[in-house]
Design an enzyme around this catalytic site. Structure first.
Site, mmCIF file in Angstrom:
data_model
loop_
_atom_site.group_PDB
_atom_site.id
_atom_site.type_symbol
_atom_site.label_atom_id
_atom_site.label_comp_id
_atom_site.label_asym_id
_atom_site.label_seq_id
_atom_site.Cartn_x
_atom_site.Cartn_y
_atom_site.Cartn_z
ATOM 1 N N GLU A 216 -39.881 -23.736 9.093
ATOM 2 C CA GLU A 216 -41.307 -23.435 9.008
ATOM 3 C C GLU A 216 -41.832 -23.974 7.680
ATOM 4 O O GLU A 216 -41.306 -23.649 6.612
ATOM 5 C CB GLU A 216 -41.563 -21.935 9.105
ATOM 6 N N GLU B 277 -32.652 -17.878 17.574
ATOM 7 C CA GLU B 277 -33.665 -18.821 17.093
ATOM 8 C C GLU B 277 -33.215 -19.424 15.771
ATOM 9 O O GLU B 277 -32.630 -18.745 14.927
ATOM 10 C CB GLU B 277 -35.011 -18.111 16.914
ATOM 11 N N ASP C 282 -35.011 -21.746 12.760
ATOM 12 C CA ASP C 282 -36.362 -22.129 12.354
ATOM 13 C C ASP C 282 -36.425 -23.026 11.142
ATOM 14 O O ASP C 282 -35.799 -22.743 10.117
ATOM 15 C CB ASP C 282 -37.180 -20.880 11.980
#
Length: 292
Positions: free
Chosen positions: A114, A110, A112
């Site tokens: 955010e 993953e 990310d």
């Protein structure tokens, strides 16, 4: 014209036609004019998703019942993935907007972005993270040099076999190099592109001490830029996606150039507020991928 002659003509021209269509598809993706429905599907919170400008802009909404999210129809094994995003304004403490790639596997990969909301007048924090073979906990946090709720900005992830680079507009803010030669896992599974808006007030703002003020709901995040520069791969073997036939795999993208390197060093010096590599209480011995 007999049947054999027709087959001979098809054998001659069909490969050329397919090549033409394929090249046309790549150009369409790179022109940046794709609508949401061409490459993405809503994945949850269906009644909190609004399509604008003939599908070239998507609004996600969050209230105290639900947020919403969407994901790419295909998975990818490499690429230069991007999205233009405008975050919720005003008091957005506890509100998380996420834009990321994920493999949806047991030991998942993953990458990310955010965005952690904050009280009005306090800066929104951008957190990035890298998971490889199920191992994450590689958080970095930074302030931005603009208000990400005031206008759209581009957030990009370059992913090839040599490096992963996170960009804000054209500025590299994080680099994760391929260090499999020293035993560090590197994202190597096909990943979908996803985006979501959700309530993270248990952790997102001041470690969860500042809660979401629902009197400001619904919170709304806007997304643009649904064309995808990526190698689609539905197989677990992504080696074909490392081909230099894809422009993001060519030598130019193996390392930052000198201008990018200076911008990268400057933005981290000015705006980085947390780096797991420097967290000695958490990691008395820095992880092997960190600068020693």
């Amino acid at each position: 014209m007999n049947y054999c002659s027709v087959l001979a003509i098809m054998d001659l021209f069909l490969p050329r036609l397919l090549a033409f269509l394929l090249i046309g598809g790549v150009l369409a993706r790179r022109n940046g004019d794709a609508s949401f429905d061409q490459n993405y599907d809503i994945t949850w919170g269906y009644d909190r998703v609004l399509s604008l400008d003939e599908g070239r802009q998507i609004q996600l909404s969050l209230d105290n019942s639900s947020g919403a999210g969407f994901g790419s129809k295909l998975s990818f094994g490499s690429g230069f993935i991007h999205m233009r995003i405008k975050l919720p304004g005003q008091d957005s403490a506890g509100v998380v907007t996420a834009f990321y790639l994920t493999s949806h596997s047991n030991n998942h990969d993953e990458l990310d972005f955010e965005f952690l909301g904050n009280r009005e007048g306090k800066p929104i924090i951008l957190q990035t993270n890298v998971f490889a073979n199920g191992q994450g906990n590689r958080e970095q946090r930074m302030h931005l040099w603009f208000d990400p709720a005031a206008d759209f900005h581009s957030y990009k992830i370059l992913w090839n076999q040599y490096q992963i680079v996170f960009y804000v507009d054209d500025t590299p803010i994080r680099v994760f190099k391929n260090h499999t030669n020293i035993g560090v896992s590197y994202p190597s599974q096909p990943m979908q592109i996803e985006a979501s808006l959700w309530d993270g007030d248990s952790w997102a703002t001041d470690g969860g001490q500042t809660k979401t003020n629902w009197s400001h709901a619904p919170f709304q995040t806007y997304f643009q830029g649904f064309d995808i520069n990526g190698c689609s791969d539905q197989d677990s073997n992504i080696q074909p996606c490392y081909s230099t036939n894809y422009w993001w795999n060519t030598r130019k993208y193996w390392t930052l150039n000198s201008t990018q390197q200076r911008a990268y060093e400057n933005v981290r010096k000015m705006y980085l507020i947390y780096d797991y590599c420097s967290d000695r209480p958490r990691y008395p011995t820095p992880p092997p991928e960190c600068p020693q």
